[in-house]
Motif scaffolding. Structure first.
Motif, mmCIF file in Angstrom:
data_model
loop_
_atom_site.group_PDB
_atom_site.id
_atom_site.type_symbol
_atom_site.label_atom_id
_atom_site.label_comp_id
_atom_site.label_asym_id
_atom_site.label_seq_id
_atom_site.Cartn_x
_atom_site.Cartn_y
_atom_site.Cartn_z
ATOM 1 N N TYR A 277 70.435 56.214 134.284
ATOM 2 C CA TYR A 277 71.249 56.828 135.251
ATOM 3 C C TYR A 277 71.198 57.804 136.038
ATOM 4 C CZ TYR A 277 75.295 57.119 138.232
ATOM 5 O OH TYR A 277 76.475 57.625 139.058
ATOM 6 N N THR A 278 71.759 59.395 135.145
ATOM 7 C CA THR A 278 71.796 60.227 136.381
ATOM 8 C C THR A 278 70.513 61.139 136.149
ATOM 9 O OG1 THR A 278 73.222 60.970 134.410
ATOM 10 C CG2 THR A 278 72.743 62.641 135.161
ATOM 11 N N LYS A 279 69.315 61.082 135.785
ATOM 12 C CA LYS A 279 68.091 61.388 136.101
ATOM 13 C C LYS A 279 67.423 60.840 137.581
ATOM 14 C CE LYS A 279 64.899 62.520 133.454
ATOM 15 N NZ LYS A 279 63.902 62.643 133.055
ATOM 16 N N VAL A 280 67.743 58.955 137.642
ATOM 17 C CA VAL A 280 67.063 58.756 138.699
ATOM 18 C C VAL A 280 67.879 58.947 139.814
ATOM 19 C CG1 VAL A 280 66.083 56.354 139.605
ATOM 20 C CG2 VAL A 280 65.804 57.020 137.307
ATOM 21 N N VAL A 281 68.634 58.264 139.946
ATOM 22 C CA VAL A 281 70.271 58.716 141.291
ATOM 23 C C VAL A 281 69.617 59.892 141.447
ATOM 24 C CG1 VAL A 281 72.375 58.150 141.534
ATOM 25 C CG2 VAL A 281 71.365 56.316 139.903
ATOM 26 N N THR A 282 69.834 60.448 140.588
ATOM 27 C CA THR A 282 70.298 62.442 141.129
ATOM 28 C C THR A 282 68.755 62.960 142.023
ATOM 29 O OG1 THR A 282 71.320 63.836 139.549
ATOM 30 C CG2 THR A 282 70.140 65.069 141.104
ATOM 31 N N TYR A 283 67.164 62.124 141.723
ATOM 32 C CA TYR A 283 66.482 61.991 142.487
ATOM 33 C C TYR A 283 66.270 61.619 143.485
ATOM 34 C CZ TYR A 283 61.090 61.820 143.130
ATOM 35 O OH TYR A 283 60.043 61.749 143.278
ATOM 36 N N ILE A 284 67.023 60.316 144.258
ATOM 37 C CA ILE A 284 66.403 59.462 145.059
ATOM 38 C C ILE A 284 68.265 59.691 145.960
ATOM 39 C CG2 ILE A 284 67.017 56.933 145.875
ATOM 40 C CD1 ILE A 284 64.207 57.296 144.313
ATOM 41 N N CYS A 285 69.093 59.753 145.198
ATOM 42 C CA CYS A 285 70.308 60.010 146.097
ATOM 43 C C CYS A 285 70.516 61.769 146.332
ATOM 44 C CB CYS A 285 71.235 58.880 145.453
ATOM 45 S SG CYS A 285 71.019 57.567 145.862
ATOM 46 N N GLY A 286 70.339 62.641 144.840
ATOM 47 C CA GLY A 286 71.071 63.902 145.270
ATOM 48 C C GLY A 286 70.412 64.427 145.303
#
Length: 242
Positions: A231-240
């Motif tokens: 969750y942290t890795k993918v959401v950060t990549y897409i939305c961070g």
């Protein structure tokens, strides 16, 4: 925001081969980017009329439900959107997905206007939004369960936004079509949906080859040991931030 009707939990057995996140987590409260149902949920024309859900043709399990099939109405796939801070990404997890998550805390995060843009990035636009201004989201919500959209992540990490959108559509259609299935019926439902209502959304061999050719980069960006880390890795990549 309810991306799909409340259908219960689902774990898709064939998701690894389809670049779809197998990891899922129960949501403490309904997450949203605002009031109303998601504009991102588009019903697929099955060509079967209005006979209701269920797809018993060709040995499909009873849980296969074409009435709930859908894909995101968004038209692009984009990473590093800068819509969520690290504090917001962790805050949503703690409030809605973590071991100490509560419905009250999740609702408070959802209703905080400071989190609106981040919510919409994570889960997609809501009714009234211009869907052409949004990317497919990194989270797919089905009932009280959320899935990581690693199809989207994989295509973007491989450097192919068009494939990212196709892989996202494939995974979203399969999840929404099989959201009522338990583990025993998951593979059969995936097969039925892939040959029927989701056939037009299959990403195809070219996109699969694109991802495999960049597998090291994809794994570095879109793979993790457990749901929390993924969750942290993918959401950060897409939305961070970039």
């Amino acid at each position: 925001m309810k991306l799909f009707p409340v259908l219960g939990l689902v774990s898709l057995g064939a998701c690894a081969a389809l670049y779809l996140g197998c990891s899922s987590s129960t949501v403490a409260g309904s997450s949203s980017g605002g009031a109303g149902d998601a504009a991102a949920d588009v019903k697929v024309d099955t060509g079967k009329g209005d006979g209701g859900g269920g797809g018993g043709d060709g040995g499909a399990p009873a849980c296969y439900d074409t009435a709930n099939s859908g894909v995101f109405a968004t038209t692009k796939a984009t990473a590093n959107q800068g819509k969520c801070t690290a504090v917001q990404i962790k805050g949503f997890f703690d409030a809605c997905l973590g071991n100490a998550a509560t419905e009250a805390d999740c609702k408070a995060f959802d209703e905080n206007v400071a989190n609106t843009d981040c919510n919409k990035c994570m889960f997609g636009p809501v009714n009234g939004d211009d869907v052409t201004k949004f990317s497919d989201p990194p989270m797919i919500e089905a009932g009280t369960s959320v899935f990581i959209n690693t199809g989207l992540c994989s295509g973007l990490a491989a450097g192919d936004a068009a494939c990212a959108k196709k892989l996202s559509d494939e995974g979203t259609c399969l999840i929404s079509s099989c959201a009522e299935c338990d583990d025993a019926d998951a593979d059969a439902c995936d097969t039925a949906a892939a040959g029927d209502v989701c056939k037009q959304y299959l990403a195809g061999a070219t996109c699969e080859a694109t991802v495999k050719a960049k597998q090291a980069a994809v794994d570095a960006q879109c793979d993790a040991a457990d749901f929390d880390a993924l969750y942290t890795k993918v959401v950060t990549y897409i939305c961070g931030a970039p």
